[in-house]
Each structure stands twice: as structure tokens, then as C-alpha cells.
Design an enzyme around this catalytic site. Structure first.
Site, PDB file in Angstrom:
ATOM      1  N   GLU A  19       3.885  50.269  10.297  1.00  0.00           N
ATOM      2  CA  GLU A  19       2.867  50.333   9.251  1.00  0.00           C
ATOM      3  C   GLU A  19       2.751  49.026   8.461  1.00  0.00           C
ATOM      4  O   GLU A  19       2.957  48.999   7.241  1.00  0.00           O
ATOM      5  CB  GLU A  19       3.130  51.527   8.329  1.00  0.00           C
ATOM      6  CG  GLU A  19       3.050  52.854   9.089  1.00  0.00           C
ATOM      7  CD  GLU A  19       3.224  54.081   8.217  1.00  0.00           C
ATOM      8  OE1 GLU A  19       3.535  53.931   7.022  1.00  0.00           O
ATOM      9  OE2 GLU A  19       3.048  55.197   8.740  1.00  0.00           O
ATOM     10  N   GLU A  26       3.592  58.156  15.169  1.00  0.00           N
ATOM     11  CA  GLU A  26       3.910  59.182  14.173  1.00  0.00           C
ATOM     12  C   GLU A  26       2.699  60.091  14.038  1.00  0.00           C
ATOM     13  O   GLU A  26       1.563  59.610  13.988  1.00  0.00           O
ATOM     14  CB  GLU A  26       4.226  58.582  12.792  1.00  0.00           C
ATOM     15  CG  GLU A  26       5.488  57.756  12.709  1.00  0.00           C
ATOM     16  CD  GLU A  26       5.721  57.216  11.293  1.00  0.00           C
ATOM     17  OE1 GLU A  26       5.095  57.748  10.345  1.00  0.00           O
ATOM     18  OE2 GLU A  26       6.508  56.267  11.158  1.00  0.00           O
TER      19      GLU A  26
END
Length: 558
Positions: A169, A289
């Protein structure tokens, strides 16, 4: 000799648990590796914990038995997030604590020994210090490069079933905008690629995973990453994004408590962009994810049936798109001590979606009021390409006609059936019907005896304010908060609908609805706040609260 050669050429080359036959297919492709990794699971909140060790966020120390258990659940791969920063020495070497690096190697080795594909990365460092790259460029890059130099060296000769992910991220603070953000991420990915490939050995062709900015699947993010793949011209690269659903639904805010058409379209649009922007160009995708953001606070933030519909459609889209998925689990799903799923029904839906579709329905709740005559109720079925077969109650198959009727996608439960199921005294779930389809897992439909909840006046403190509530079998879906002039009160002032479990939360055991300190922190002192509670039965109840300093008074609305 020719017969022997033919036999040798016919043998299957086994590499990392996958089979490739024949000399023309002697090496696995990125697409083949990605496919073999489906499905995957995240060892979250463990080696990525930012405390002193892997237990600092409340999870037990990893054991080989845990990894064996994950393999037994049907997972083919495991993502092991790793946060390195607190285990690094100072500049200029930024040496990783040898004991910590050895522990990561041990866990990776156990997972590989269990036959799992493994992916490791740089995890929470992304927001801890990598995010400052716009204003501290050289130091951040040096520290980042130091991590990958040491990690790539340590895993140089590890099984090719180990994949390396450049950063989790990625995000940047204080930049001039996305143009600079894309350039900084490309610089990190380029350093990562150069360092890993430069260590040689197994890393010369190891499969590497590159994220989009924020690991987000918006079009601009995908376009930027596609450009990076073109520039690298390396066939052993895989793209990664994350998906936690349409945000209002994912956390239950702004009225997003149902998996409605808007939430569904967000999911469908995400996979369409992945297909158009990456997969159609031959770039395989790992969805590193996925889940729902509300799970991080409480898995009950989203109502059970609504979450099951989300995971059913998510699994179908991933399967149809050829995307490998890795369930985010920070300890809230798989009990790592007992070796069981905390919500077996949820995992049943998720695991079924790896293979096939399942039928669902508009709701998993049928409310029957005790204070009114019982009437027939109709529920819309989501057939998802399947056929409806029958309804079961325990081991008994109910009778079509006297107990229920089906017309297209409309299931009607007769008044006679509902009266029979709810004739016992008291409120709550009286029966769990099992709707059966021609494939997938059954859909549980709870028949609930209920009446309008009763709230009472109370005085309390902002630090622990709870409204006494007799729920009478009903369940709370959401809450609005407004002032007398109609303007919005409390957090998320752009919507009257407050966030479940952050601004308010029901406690069915204690018989209360709690309003949190976070809610009162953004309420005008002395102003009456009109609350409206929306129940899953369709009932609504009004209430008023007024904060005066730290004291709160609550009363039924007039």
C-alpha cells in the site's frame, strides 16, 4: 535410446509444487504461478506488527502447526507481511537484526515445507517512513534499498515458490500530487527490481510482485502500473491490488448497511478494470488483500447475510477474471490457537466461491411480529444462475404448497408455516431455515419473533453513555443523527448516517445501545441531537440526546 529420450521428454517437470510438461514448457510463467497460488491467506498482524515482536498485536507466535492448518483449509499460498523498520539499525548500513531476519526465514521455510507458495514484502514501513519520501527522498531510498539488499541476499537461493512484493500500500505525504506519487513509486519498484535481480541465483528469475499506488484499482493507478510493466519488459512480474469493497458498505456508514446495487457495481467495476487494464494485456494479478474494513473493529459491523452476499459475488468475479485472491486475516477469522474458523458459515461461503456460485437471498432474516396477526412473507432469491430446489428445517424437508411457494425468484413462506415456527413464547430466532439450490452452499434464513424495541430515558457520561434498550428480538442496522434544523450531527458530518461500531453500537446481551466518546466529541454542546435507529425488521425508533460538558441526557423523542 530414442525410446528412453521420449520417456524423459514425457516426464513432468516438478517445480515448486506445479507441473509443466515437455521441453517447450520447461519454465513456469507468471500467469501459471499466479493461478497455482489460488486461493491465498494473509498471516496478518504478526510479522508485520510494529511492536517488539510478532505477538505485540495480540496474535500467538507462529508455529509450523499453524501453517499446516492453513494448508489443510485448502489454501495454496500465504502472504507473510513483514514490517522491518523497528528491526533496522541506523544509517548508513540500516542493518536488519540478524535474529529477526532469521525468524522471517524460519517462518518462510516452514510455509514452503508445507507446500505453500509464499509472498513476503515491506509492509507497515510504507506509512511509517517510506511515505516521507517526497521530503526525505535520499534517506528513504537508501533505507528501502538496504532492506531489499539484505532480504534478497538472504533468500537468494530459496525455492522459486517464494515471491517478493516490493511494498505494501505505497503512499506519499507532502507530494505535489499523483504525477509525483507515480514517479516515486516507479523509482521504488525500479530499485527493488534492480536489487533483487542483481543478487543472481534464484533471484535472477524469481517472480516479483509490484503494487499500484495505495494498492488501489482506480483507473489512473492501473494505467501507471501498466506503464511500469511495459518499461521493465520482464515476463516474471505480477501486479497486485487490494479490495475491501465499497467504502460506505465496508464500514457501515452513510446508509451503506446493505450490499445494494451501488456496492455491487463498485465490486463489478473493480474487476472489469482489472480485466481491461491488466489481464487483457497478459499481466497476471494477485489480489493481495481482500475483506471488509469493518472487520478490523468487529466482524458484526456488517450484517451476516449482507457480508455473505459480498463474498459470494467477490469470489465469482475473481474466478471469472482469473485473479488470485489472498484473504486478509489479522486473527479475527481463523483461530490460530484452536485451529478453527470463528465464523464457519462465512468461511464456508468464501471457500465455496473458489469453485462455484451459490444462491443467496435479499435477506437472511424474516421478522414475525408477536403483537400482530401472522401473515405470509415473500423473499426475493438471488439464483445466480442456479436452480432453487427445496427448503429444509433441520433434517426435515418442508412441503412445497402448504409451507412455501416459489414463483421465479420469489419465495413465499406461508402464514401457516410462520405461525407454527413462532408459536413458542419469547423473542428471538425461532427457526433457521436452509434454502437449497442446485449448487454452492445453502442459504440460512432465520425466522425471528420480534416487536418494536423499547428505549428508556437515561443520564450518563460522554465516556460511557448507553441507552437502556429492550430489543424485543429486533436488530439494529444503522443510526442517523441530526440537529433541530436538519443539519447533520456527530462524526462524518457530510451524512446523517453514522458509522456502526465507531459512533454507536448495540449490545444485545447487556440490553443497551452505546454512543461512543468519538460521537460526542463532534456534537455541539447544549444542542438537542435527534437520533433515529433503523432496525432490520423495518421498524424505526426515535430518541434525543443532549450533551452538556461531559454529561449526557437521553430521552424518547416527543
Amino acid at each position: 535410446m530414442s525410446r528412453l529420450l521420449g520417456r524423459l521428454l514425457a516426464l513432468t517437470l516438478i517445480l515448486g509444487g506445479m507441473a509443466w510438461a515437455g521441453p517447450a514448457q520447461a519454465a513456469p510463467t507468471a500467469a501459471a504461478i499466479t493461478k497455482a497460488m489460488q486461493p491465498g491467506w494473509n498471516l496478518g498482524n504478526t510479522l508485520d506488527a510494529t511492536g517488539a515482536d510478532e505477538t505485540s498485536w495480540g496474535n500467538p507466535r507462529v508455529t509450523r502447526e499453524l501453517l499446516k492448518g492453513i494448508r489443510a483449509q485448502g489454501f495454496k499460498s500465504i502472504r507473510i507481511p513483514v514490517t522491518w523498520g523497528q528491526h533496522q539499525g541506523p544509517a548508513p548500513d540500516y542493518t536488519i537484526d540478524p535474529a529477526y531476519l532469521a525468524r522471517v526465514q524460519e517462518v518462510v521455510g516452514w510455509a514452503l515445507d508445507e507446500g505453500l507458495y509464499v509472498m513476503i514484502n515491506i509492509h507497515h514501513d510504507s506509512w511509517q517512513w517510506i511515505a516521507t519520501m517526497p521530503t526525505d527522498h535520499d534517506n528513504v531510498l537508501a533505507r528501502y534499498n538496504a532492506i531489499w539488499t539484505q532480504v534478497a541476499g538472504a533468500f537468494r537461493d530459496t525455492s522459486p515458490r517464494l515471491l517478493l512484493e516490493s511494498v505494501n500500500e505505497p503512499q506519499f505525504w507532502g507530494s505535489t500530487g499523483d504525477t509525483e506519487n507515480y514517479a516515486l513509486l516507479a523509482e521504488l519498484n525500479t530499485s527493488f527490481h534492480r536489487i533483487v535481480r542483481g543478487t543472481g541465483g534464484g533471484n535472477a528469475k524469481r517472480f516479483l510482485v509490484l503494487p499500484t499506488l495505495h494498492t488501489n484499482a482506480d483507473q489512473g493507478r492501473l494505467d501507471a502500473l501498466t506503464g511500469e510493466f511495459t518499461a521493465f519488459n520482464d515476463p516474471n512480474l505480477i501486479a497486485t491490488v487490494h479490495y475491501y469493497g465499497y467504502w460506505p458498505f465496508s464500514v457501515n456508514v452513510a446508509g451503506g448497511y446493505r450490499f445494494d446495487a451501488t456496492a455491487q457495481q463498485d465490486l463489478l467495476g473493480t474487476f472489469q478494470r482489472l480485466r481491461d487494464s491488466l489481464i487483457s494485456k497478459g499481466i497476471p494479478v494477485i489480489l493481495g488483500e481482500y475483506g471488509l474494513l469493518g472487520f478490523d473493529r468487529h466482524t458484526g459491523t456488517i450484517e451476516q447475510g449482507e457480508k455473505l452476499k459480498f463474498f459470494e459475488l467477490f469470489g465469482q468475479q475473481a474466478r471469472a477474471s482469473g485473479v488470485t485472491t489472498m484473504l486478509w486475516d489479522n486473527g479475527q477469522h481463523y483461530d490460530r490457537t484452536a485451529g478453527v474458523w470463528r465464523d464457519a458459515e462465512l468461511f464456508g461461503q468464501i471457500s465455496s466461491s473458489w469453485r462455484t456460485r451459490s444462491g443467496t437471498a435479499a435477506s437472511d432474516l424474516v421478522f414475525v411480529r408477536r403483537s400482530a396477526p401472522v401473515t405470509a412473507q415473500t423473499i426475493t432469491l438471488n439464483l445466480n444462475g442456479l436452480g432453487f430446489t427445496h427448503v429444509r428445517l433441520g433434517e426435515a424437508t418442508l412441503r412445497r404448497g402448504p409451507d412455501y411457494q416459489v414463483s421465479g425468484d420469489q419465495l413465499t413462506l406461508t402464514a401457516g408455516l410462520l405461525q407454527r415456527l413462532t408459536r413458542t413464547e419469547g423473542y428471538g430466532v425461532k427457526a433457521a431455515l436452509s434454502l437449497r439450490f442446485s449448487g454452492g452452499v445453502p442459504w440460512r434464513l432465520d425466522v425471528v419473533s420480534s416487536d418494536t424495541p423499547q428505549l428508556s430515558a437515561v443520564t450518563g457520561e460522554t465516556s460511557a453513555f448507553a441507552i437502556p434498550t429492550v430489543f424485543n428480538g429486533d436488530r439494529l442496522a444503522t443510526m442517523t443523527a441530526t440537529y433541530a434544523d436538519g443539519s447533520n450531527a456527530g462524526p462524518h458530518g457530510w451524512t446523517p448516517y453514522k458509522e456502526f461500531d465507531r459512533a454507536f453500537a448495540p449490545d444485545y446481551t447487556a440490553g443497551t445501545i452505546r454512543l461512543t466518546p468519538d460521537f460526542f466529541a463532534e456534537v455541539t454542546d447544549g444542542a438537542v441531537v435527534n437520533l433515529r435507529f433503523y432496525l432490520w425488521s423495518g421498524e424505526t425508533v426515535s430518541y434525543q440526546v443532549t450533551r452538556t460538558g461531559t454529561v449526557v441526557s437521553g430521552t424518547l423523542a416527543g
